[in-house]
Write an enzyme that holds these catalytic residues in place. Structure first.
Site, PDB file in Angstrom:
ATOM      1  N   LYS A 187      17.695  40.214 111.783  1.00  0.00           N
ATOM      2  CA  LYS A 187      17.771  41.242 112.816  1.00  0.00           C
ATOM      3  C   LYS A 187      19.105  41.985 112.718  1.00  0.00           C
ATOM      4  CE  LYS A 187      19.646  40.910 116.696  1.00  0.00           C
ATOM      5  NZ  LYS A 187      20.193  40.600 118.035  1.00  0.00           N
ATOM      6  N   THR A 209      23.933  41.115 120.210  1.00  0.00           N
ATOM      7  CA  THR A 209      24.129  41.969 119.041  1.00  0.00           C
ATOM      8  C   THR A 209      23.003  42.995 119.010  1.00  0.00           C
ATOM      9  OG1 THR A 209      25.221  40.229 117.771  1.00  0.00           O
ATOM     10  CG2 THR A 209      24.272  42.058 116.527  1.00  0.00           C
ATOM     11  N   LYS A 262      30.755  44.385 114.848  1.00  0.00           N
ATOM     12  CA  LYS A 262      29.915  43.207 114.593  1.00  0.00           C
ATOM     13  C   LYS A 262      29.074  43.402 113.334  1.00  0.00           C
ATOM     14  CE  LYS A 262      27.854  39.252 115.220  1.00  0.00           C
ATOM     15  NZ  LYS A 262      27.101  38.857 116.428  1.00  0.00           N
TER      16      LYS A 262
END
Length: 284
Positions: free
Chosen positions: A236, A93, A168
Site C-alpha cells: 500500500k 500513512t 514517509k
C-alpha cells in the site's frame, strides 16, 4: 490535554496507552468495540461507541487507521464534534493529496489538521520510540508536539500540509531498497557456503550496516517473518509513493521492481509476513 484516539491496531493501541500514561485525558474508539474495551481494561481512560461521542470537546484527536478513504470517513465525523480550534493529528500513512484535502476541510470550520505518519514499527510504538514526520500549520504543530512526544523519540516538522506524508514515502522507498539488499546478501552468503552469523559479524560494522541488517539478518536466515509491519501494508505504501512519483516525475525504478517482488511474496501466501520476507522469494 483532552485527547481522543481513533484506531487501536498494532500501532494505535500502544500509542494511545503512552498518551494515557503521560497524564492526558484519553478517550478511544475502534471499529471493533472489543479492542477498545481491552484498551480501557489495560490503560484506564474511556471508550465510546461512536466517533462523534469519542471526540466531543477534544482538543486533540489522533488517528491511526487504514488508508485514504478511512481517513476521509473518520475526519468527516470528527470535524463537527471536536473542540473549536482543535487539532487532528493523522498517523495513518496516506497520500499527500488526502492530507491536503483534510487540512482544507479542517481550516474551513476553524480546526486544524496535521499529517504525521510514523516510522519505527510495532516495537517502536510499544516502546514509545517512534519517529514522526509532520506536515501542516506550524502553530498547530507546535501545540501538539509535546503531547506526541509521549510515544516518539524524534519528531520533525517537514513543511506545509502533505509534507509529512511525502517524507514517509521517502522512508518507505529507502527501507524497500535496504531490505532487498540485505535479502540478496544473505541469499548469496548461503549459496556461497559461508557461515551467515560470521558474515553478519564481518559486514554489519562497516559501510553495509543498517537497522534491517542488525535486527533482521538472523530472523531472515531462519525464515521467521512475524515481526510487525506486513507485506500488504508495505505494498500500500509503495503504491502511494509510486503514484506520487507519477505526478512529480521522480524515477523510482528500484522501488517499482521491489514492489513487484513483494507481489510475489503475496502470491506465496505471505500477505501478513513482515517486510523482511523478501528473502523468501529468493529461496523458494
Amino acid at each position: 490535554m483532552k485527547t481522543a484516539f481513533i484506531g487501536l491496531g498494532v500501532m494505535g493501541f500502544p500509542m494511545a496507552g503512552h498518551l494515557k500514561a503521560a497524564g492526558h485525558e484519553v478517550t478511544v474508539f475502534n471499529r471493533t468495540p472489543e479492542k477498545a474495551a481491552r484498551w480501557v481494561e489495560k490503560h484506564g481512560g474511556a471508550s465510546k461507541p461512536t466517533i462523534a461521542e469519542t471526540v466531543a470537546g477534544a482538543e486533540l484527536v489522533c488517528l491511526c487507521v487504514g488508508n485514504d478513504d478511512d481517513v476521509r470517513g473518520v475526519v468527516a465525523q470528527v470535524l463537527p464534534a471536536i473542540a473549536e480550534g482543535g487539532v487532528i493529528v493523522d498517523h495513518t500513512t496516506t497520500s499527500a493529496t488526502v492530507a491536503r484535502e483534510m487540512d482544507a476541510a479542517a481550516r474551513a470550520v476553524g480546526r486544524w489538521f496535521v499529517d504525521a505518519p510514523v516510522s519505527g514499527g510495532q516495537a517502536g510504538a510499544e516502546n514509545g520510540q517512534l519517529t514522526i514526520m509532520a506536515g501542516g500549520d506550524a502553530d498547530a504543530y507546535a501545540r501538539v508536539e509535546p503531547v506526541l512526544m509521549a510515544y516518539a523519540k524524534a519528531i520533525r516538522p517537514m513543511g506545509p500540509s502533505g509534507a509529512g506524508q511525502l517524507t514517509k514515502m521517502c522512508n518507505q522507498i529507502a527501507i524497500a531498497g535496504v531490505v532487498q539488499g540485505v535479502a540478496e546478501a544473505l541469499h548469496f552468503a548461503k549459496r556461497a557456503g559461508l557461515p551467515t552469523d560470521d558474515v553478519l559479524a564481518a559486514i554489519s560494522k562497516g559501510a553495509a550496516q543498517s537497522w534491517q541488517m542488525e535486527n533482521r539478518w538472523k530472523t531472515m536466515s531462519e525464515g521467521k517473518f512475524d515481526f510487525g509491519f506486513a507485506v500488504d501494508w508495505m505494498r500500500k505504501d509503495l503504491g502511494i509513493a509510486l503514484a506520487e512519483a507519477g505526478v512529480n516525475g521522480a524515477r523510482l525504478e528500484a522501488t517499482a521492481m521491489i514492489d513487484g517482488f513483494y507481489g510475489e511474496v503475496q502470491a506465496m501466501g505471505g500477505n501478513r509476513w513482515d517486510t523482511s520476507s523478501l528473502v523468501a522469494r529468493l529461496e523458494k
